[in-house]
Design a protein around this motif. Structure first.
Motif: not given
Length: 837
Positions: A307-327
């Motif tokens: 997963l880290c090779l597919a998408l850096p962890a900081p970017s994944a954390a940023l997207l995950g935080g925004v998507l879950l917060a909006c949910a």
């Protein structure tokens, strides 16, 4: 106001100007009293690109270019908002269908709200039949299903089948009696019609479920409202699982956004201590949820190399935080603060992922314009202004600007509910003690900045400011955000956690309750005029901006002008009547130069709602009125329904009434009987009681309550008003006989007896009073038919100007201007207000 990363290049300045224009244009359109034809708004929309083309860079001067771009944005804002309003208004309920029984098939779209009176819920209409024939009705209706024997204010429903358990997403077939949205219009009062308009509702109705009506029929569950159904299920679990009603209500508000679960008395404490923002799903809650979700997403993401090779962890954390917060925001009701926070989070996240570094004013304005584009009428909500002004203040001060460099896209917010920006880089928990201490200090400073900056705006919007709010929030913000809310959310997975959350709520409540009873805990001031209030808002902003002291000092007189302002009162020897719009009932505020009297206190609308709490208490606060006397003409609930709330707010007021000695209100304030011959004078204005006689109280059998109505005459020597309660023909005849040969009954303005009932307003009485104006307080489409058609004709034949509250709203008459009656519906008219034919 803008710092280093300001709008210095052409494209940020142009975009900012365009977005600002859209917001301004929308605000202008919302001031319209009536809508224009659709083609006018289409023309405004087409004008926008033409104006923008004229402002192409390098053709004209920078200032002119910016001005033209703002105008282009305004044209787009006026056109788009106006066109949406025209389309929505075209779907309103036909007047011919009001009061008719319709057989409706529809789906429940929102969480039903249960009270002691019954249920309220929203229905998306699929089919409507009138006498078996299909008819067109609004797409959404606000429906009440009331319990057996319940009487809606002004409309007797009769014996009803007890409301069933209704769930979101269910399809029902119901017999409904609809009417157009209609609420009271009072100075500084809640706009019920705007509230329904904002939510896409153009008809209210109640379920006809009596013995002679076709029974309501549940047709089955659908998947039309899955989020609302999940919210309802979780709310019901909380209310059933948490024994402490106060804790259950607060947790339901924090988890699913059901603010109706919070008791009215609890709201009073929250407002007095300035923590009401924490009870709603605010920007702070969503921000902290985003921070926690980002941390958890990043931690889990780092567990997988692939997963880290597919998408850096900081970017994944940023997207995950925004998507879950909006949910979470959607699940919690998607209010304006939630919308603004999610848009801000998404904007910042996209900018960071793209590597862009936008100046904070552009990020702020983009989120503001996006919310307005999504819901133009959000501009009329106090939460919108409190939210965006708070964010702007933190950005403009070093509280936000210092973090702008860290986010690369404009600042963050920590510790204040109305901001809700991402927390820096979603850094993991931990850090040095020094860094933690600095964060705590920054939180305290930001809270102080926000409190000072928003104080004038809070006074302008609500007329009340919590003096203890800063102290209350210093503990309440971290406790609610870091303890109560996480525990309430975790309890959805581990119900036992709710017991711990209840304990946390109990500790919070002890703190707030102690602060709320401190002397001077809340500052209540009259609501200032808009211009003066806006000046105070500017003054508050000047006080907190990072500017030289002599610039910031300019804010002091602007704020003081608002604090010292008081509304104009009648001159000595004159008086004013404000006949409140409270539905089916009486409530008249009489003011002289230094005194005030309230004649009746309006109806009780339901078991938990009355005219005192909903209309009169806010009105008296907004006008800075201290009552000297409350007159309750007689015991009927449409005259004394709001008295308890008014008497609790006005402990110094004397009570004059014909209510019996055993009446419950006597426990709150001992009442002096109103009797003929009682006379007093305030500021050159004479008050006199003309009815009842002392012997009436000892009559056997005791007269009906209407017959004991207090009749009060108010006069200056030149102008007179007569307030008569619910007297009927016999009492009118007695008054005419008693005062024959005098001018005691003559009046310039008459409060129509018994709301215009057929049993009152006899020709002889009208001839004796001979008023220029007759004012009727009655409910819209009330079950009594007040004012009755024969009575209306009687006033017309006597050439008396008859004015009714359903058409006029609150009515104001002044003795120095006897030829005029000011109508709130006319003076504050907007296109979403119901026009009574």
């Amino acid at each position: 106001m803008f710092s280093a990363a300001t709008l210095t290049s052409a494209w940020p300045r142009t975009v900012f100007a365009a977005l600002l224009g859209v917001v301004l244009g929308t605000a202008v359109q919302l001031q319209q009293p009536v809508l224009w034809p659709a083609w006018v708004y289409i023309g405004f929309g087409l004008l926008a690109p033409v104006a923008y083309a004229l402002a192409a860079p390098k053709r004209i001067a920078m200032a002119v270019t910016t001005a033209v771009v703002v105008l282009a944005g305004m044209a787009l804002g006026v056109g788009s908002t106006g066109l949406r309003a025209v389309v929505f208004a075209s779907q309103s309920l036909a007047p011919t269908l009001e009061g008719r029984d319709l057989r409706i098939t529809g789906v429940v779209t929102d969480m039903p709200q249960r009270s002691e009176a019954g249920l309220r819920f929203r229905v998306a209409v699929e089919q409507a039949l009138l006498d078996g024939q299909a008819v067109e009705v609004p797409a959404r209706m606000d429906v009440g299903w009331y319990a057996g024997g319940y009487a809606l204010a002004g409309e007797q429903i009769g014996l009803q089948r007890v409301p069933a358990e209704v769930q979101a997403g269910e399809r029902w077939q119901l017999t409904l009696r609809p009417k157009a949205p209609h609420g009271g219009i009072n100075p500084h009062g809640f706009d019920f019609e705007l509230w329904l308009w904002e939510q896409g509702v153009q008809a209210t109705a109640y379920v006809r479920a009596g013995d002679k009506d076709v029974p309501p029929q549940r047709l089955g569950q659908t998947w039309r409202a899955p989020v609302a159904l999940a919210r309802q299920a979780l709310r019901d679990r909380i209310l059933a699982s948490v024994p402490d009603k106060r804790a259950a209500g607060l947790m339901a508000a924090l988890v699913v956004g059901d603010q109706a679960a919070v008791d009215r008395s609890d709201w009073d404490v929250f407002r007095a201590t300035g923590v009401s923002h924490l009870v709603s799903i605010s920007g702070l809650h969503i921000t902290m949820f985003a921070w926690g979700a980002a941390w958890l997403t990043g931690w889990l993401w780092r567990r997988s190399r692939r997963l880290c090779l597919a998408l850096p962890a900081p970017s994944a954390a940023l997207l995950g935080g925004v998507l879950l917060a909006c949910a979470y925001a959607v699940f919690a009701g998607w209010g304006v603060p939630a919308q603004r926070t999610c848009l801000m989070l998404a904007t910042v996240a996209l900018l960071r992922l793209s590597g862009a570094r936008w100046p904070w004013p552009l990020v702020w304005m983009l989120a503001c314009a996006a919310v307005v584009a999504l819901d133009p009428w959000a501009l009329l909500q106090p939460g919108f202004w409190l939210s965006f002004v708070a964010v702007g203040v933190l950005f403009a001060t070093d509280s936000g600007a210092a973090r702008a460099e860290d986010t690369g896209a404009g600042g963050s917010k920590h510790g204040q509910s109305s901001a809700g920006l991402p927390q820096g880089r979603f850094a993991p928990l931990g850090g040095s003690a020094l860094r933690a201490a600095r964060s705590v200090g920054a939180m305290f400073r930001e809270q102080w900045v926000i409190t000072l900056a928003l104080a004038p705006l809070t006074l302008l919007l609500f007329g009340q400011l919590s003096v203890v709010g800063l102290v209350a929030n210093l503990l309440a913000i971290p406790w609610v955000t870091l303890v109560v809310t996480p525990l309430a959310l975790l309890g959805a997975l581990l119900p036992g956690v709710w017991d711990v959350a209840s304990w946390a709520v109990a500790l919070l409540w002890q703190w707030l309750a102690w602060l709320a009873v401190l002397p001077g805990a809340a500052l209540v001031l009259p609501l200032p005029p808009l211009g003066l209030g806006l000046g105070a808002v500017v003054g508050g902003l000047l006080l907190v901006l990072p500017a030289p002291w002599h610039v910031r000092a300019l804010g002091v007189p602007l704020v003081l002008l608002t604090l010292l302002w008081r509304p104009a009162l009648p001159a000595a020897g004159q008086f004013e009547l404000l006949v409140a719009d409270i539905g089916q009932g009486n409530a008249v505020l009489v003011r002289t130069a230094r005194h005030a009297l309230l004649f009746d206190a309006g109806p009780r609308y339901s078991l938990e709602s009355d005219a005192g709490h909903r209309v009169l208490v806010p009105l008296l606060k907004a006008l800075d009125v201290t009552l000297d006397t409350v007159v309750l003409s007689h015991r009927d609930i449409d005259h004394v329904g709001g008295a308890a709330a008014v008497l609790a707010m006005q402990p110094q007021a004397a009570l004059l009434s014909s209510i019996e000695s055993e009446h419950p209100l006597q426990q709150l304030r001992r009442a002096q009987r109103c009797e003929v011959g009682q006379i007093w004078e305030w500021d050159g204005v004479q008050f006199e009681v003309l009815h009842p006689q002392p012997a009436d109280y000892a009559a056997n059998p005791l007269p009906k309550p209407n017959a004991l109505s207090c009749v009060v005459r108010i006069g200056t020597g030149q102008r007179t008003a007569l307030l008569v309660g619910d007297i009927e023909a016999a009492q009118e005849a007695r008054l005419v006989q008693t005062w024959q040969g005098t001018d005691r009954l003559h009046a310039d303005v008459l409060l129509v007896p018994h709301h215009g009932s057929k049993t009152s307003s006899t020709p002889e009485f009208l001839a004796a009073v001979a008023p220029q104006w007759a004012l009727v307080q009655a409910g819209y489409r009330n079950r009594f038919g007040h004012p009755a058609t024969p009575v209306v004709e009687r006033y017309a034949e006597a050439r008396i100007n008859l004015v009714s509250s359903p058409r006029c709203g609150a009515m104001t008459w002044r003795s120095e201007q006897p030829q005029n009656v000011a109508c709130s519906r006319e003076e504050d008219r907007h296109y979403w207000h119901h026009h009574v034919p």
